[in-house]
Design a protein around this motif. Sequence first.
Motif, PDB file in Angstrom:
ATOM      1  N   ALA A 177       0.697  -1.349   0.115  1.00 37.83           N
ATOM      2  CA  ALA A 177       0.072  -0.292   0.061  1.00 37.83           C
ATOM      3  C   ALA A 177       0.716   1.551  -0.095  1.00 37.83           C
ATOM      4  CB  ALA A 177      -0.608   0.224   1.727  1.00 37.83           C
ATOM      5  N   PHE A 178       1.896   1.897   0.522  1.00 40.24           N
ATOM      6  CA  PHE A 178       2.744   2.490   0.782  1.00 40.24           C
ATOM      7  C   PHE A 178       3.390   2.243  -0.347  1.00 40.24           C
ATOM      8  CE2 PHE A 178       7.157   4.336   1.607  1.00 40.24           C
ATOM      9  CZ  PHE A 178       6.920   5.218   2.495  1.00 40.24           C
ATOM     10  N   LEU A 179       3.955   1.041  -1.362  1.00 46.48           N
ATOM     11  CA  LEU A 179       4.247   1.675  -1.943  1.00 46.48           C
ATOM     12  C   LEU A 179       3.662   1.757  -3.324  1.00 46.48           C
ATOM     13  CD1 LEU A 179       7.068  -1.203  -2.020  1.00 46.48           C
ATOM     14  CD2 LEU A 179       8.119   0.858  -1.751  1.00 46.48           C
ATOM     15  N   GLY A 180       2.707   1.686  -3.403  1.00 39.85           N
ATOM     16  CA  GLY A 180       1.032   1.721  -3.975  1.00 39.85           C
ATOM     17  C   GLY A 180       0.817   3.876  -4.308  1.00 39.85           C
ATOM     18  N   TYR A 181       1.589   3.927  -2.966  1.00 38.42           N
ATOM     19  CA  TYR A 181       1.252   4.854  -3.237  1.00 38.42           C
ATOM     20  C   TYR A 181       2.573   6.388  -3.139  1.00 38.42           C
ATOM     21  CZ  TYR A 181       0.918   9.874  -0.586  1.00 38.42           C
ATOM     22  OH  TYR A 181       0.652  11.377  -0.441  1.00 38.42           O
ATOM     23  N   ILE A 182       3.623   5.546  -3.032  1.00 37.64           N
ATOM     24  CA  ILE A 182       4.756   6.446  -3.019  1.00 37.64           C
ATOM     25  C   ILE A 182       4.652   6.545  -4.674  1.00 37.64           C
ATOM     26  CG2 ILE A 182       7.765   5.856  -3.279  1.00 37.64           C
ATOM     27  CD1 ILE A 182       6.274   7.906  -0.755  1.00 37.64           C
ATOM     28  N   ILE A 183       4.118   5.465  -5.938  1.00 43.13           N
ATOM     29  CA  ILE A 183       4.397   5.414  -6.807  1.00 43.13           C
ATOM     30  C   ILE A 183       3.116   6.302  -7.544  1.00 43.13           C
ATOM     31  CG2 ILE A 183       4.193   3.984  -9.325  1.00 43.13           C
ATOM     32  CD1 ILE A 183       4.781   1.352  -7.939  1.00 43.13           C
ATOM     33  N   TYR A 184       2.196   6.660  -7.322  1.00 43.59           N
ATOM     34  CA  TYR A 184       1.349   7.304  -7.400  1.00 43.59           C
ATOM     35  C   TYR A 184       1.597   8.737  -6.913  1.00 43.59           C
ATOM     36  CZ  TYR A 184      -2.502  10.728  -7.123  1.00 43.59           C
ATOM     37  OH  TYR A 184      -3.424  11.737  -7.825  1.00 43.59           O
ATOM     38  N   ALA A 185       2.758   8.821  -5.933  1.00 43.10           N
ATOM     39  CA  ALA A 185       2.783  10.344  -5.787  1.00 43.10           C
ATOM     40  C   ALA A 185       4.340  11.218  -6.706  1.00 43.10           C
ATOM     41  CB  ALA A 185       2.867  11.191  -4.569  1.00 43.10           C
ATOM     42  N   GLY A 186       4.710  10.233  -6.737  1.00 45.27           N
ATOM     43  CA  GLY A 186       6.171  10.314  -7.809  1.00 45.27           C
ATOM     44  C   GLY A 186       6.276  10.502  -8.339  1.00 45.27           C
ATOM     45  N   LEU A 187       4.966   9.863  -9.286  1.00 46.28           N
ATOM     46  CA  LEU A 187       4.896  10.143 -10.509  1.00 46.28           C
ATOM     47  C   LEU A 187       4.068  11.849 -10.921  1.00 46.28           C
ATOM     48  CD1 LEU A 187       3.218   6.877 -11.727  1.00 46.28           C
ATOM     49  CD2 LEU A 187       5.380   7.958 -12.722  1.00 46.28           C
ATOM     50  N   TRP A 188       2.942  12.018 -10.354  1.00 46.89           N
ATOM     51  CA  TRP A 188       2.510  14.018 -10.178  1.00 46.89           C
ATOM     52  C   TRP A 188       3.718  14.489  -9.659  1.00 46.89           C
ATOM     53  CZ3 TRP A 188       2.317  17.163  -6.023  1.00 46.89           C
ATOM     54  CH2 TRP A 188       1.435  18.025  -6.549  1.00 46.89           C
ATOM     55  N   VAL A 189       4.243  14.508  -9.086  1.00 51.76           N
ATOM     56  CA  VAL A 189       5.363  14.970  -8.179  1.00 51.76           C
ATOM     57  C   VAL A 189       6.609  15.382 -10.066  1.00 51.76           C
ATOM     58  CG1 VAL A 189       7.708  15.637  -7.411  1.00 51.76           C
ATOM     59  CG2 VAL A 189       5.900  14.969  -6.541  1.00 51.76           C
ATOM     60  N   SER A 190       6.495  14.268 -10.460  1.00 49.39           N
ATOM     61  CA  SER A 190       7.586  14.303 -11.600  1.00 49.39           C
ATOM     62  C   SER A 190       6.778  15.292 -12.666  1.00 49.39           C
ATOM     63  CB  SER A 190       7.925  12.581 -11.939  1.00 49.39           C
ATOM     64  OG  SER A 190       8.802  12.288 -11.375  1.00 49.39           O
ATOM     65  N   TRP A 191       5.691  14.523 -12.961  1.00 50.20           N
ATOM     66  CA  TRP A 191       5.152  15.231 -13.782  1.00 50.20           C
ATOM     67  C   TRP A 191       4.540  17.462 -13.640  1.00 50.20           C
ATOM     68  CZ3 TRP A 191       3.329  15.210 -18.610  1.00 50.20           C
ATOM     69  CH2 TRP A 191       2.548  16.048 -19.026  1.00 50.20           C
ATOM     70  N   VAL A 192       4.583  17.751 -12.535  1.00 52.94           N
ATOM     71  CA  VAL A 192       4.577  18.761 -12.053  1.00 52.94           C
ATOM     72  C   VAL A 192       6.077  19.831 -11.796  1.00 52.94           C
ATOM     73  CG1 VAL A 192       1.973  18.732 -11.508  1.00 52.94           C
ATOM     74  CG2 VAL A 192       4.260  18.799  -9.946  1.00 52.94           C
TER      75      VAL A 192
END
Length: 162
Positions: free
Chosen positions: A96-111
């Motif tokens: 669950a934590f890694l799934g959130y990290i993947i989502y948040a990391g992709l968002w940070v990378s995009w913005v």
Amino acid sequence: MREFHRRLGKVEAVVAATFLLIMVGLIFFAGIARLMAMPQNWTIDFATCLFAWACFLCADIAWRRDGLMSIDLFTERLSDKSKRVLKHVNYVLICAFLGYIIYAGLWVSWVSRARAFQGIPWISYSWISMSLPVGAFFLLLTTLIKIADDLKSGGQPVAKEG
């Protein structure tokens, strides 16, 4: 899938080692250049980028080999069944934590795609921030394989990857 994961581990090890060697070389070069009164400040920033990538790759290498720190003072007193249940609860929390990290990391990378890293115009901040979701993906893949191995073996120890 396991063969792919095994080969991926070898590639990760080579890439992480290469990044660490380049990082040390850049820092050494920066020190020599500063000694010669010609500072090269970009080298430290570039080494920081390589360090971020190497950290996440090395974390997966350690997770594959069960080389991460753990405290088993409490768990060693539990029954085998309780240990196994607790292990699976931990795996679910990790996923669950890694799934959130993947989502948040992709968002940070995009913005942050238009932002330059430390003022270096030819390096986008996204290259550095992508180390987080990529590393988390590798860790998630390793965790899922650990879960599959544990379910398949019925809780018996499984041979570790080298």
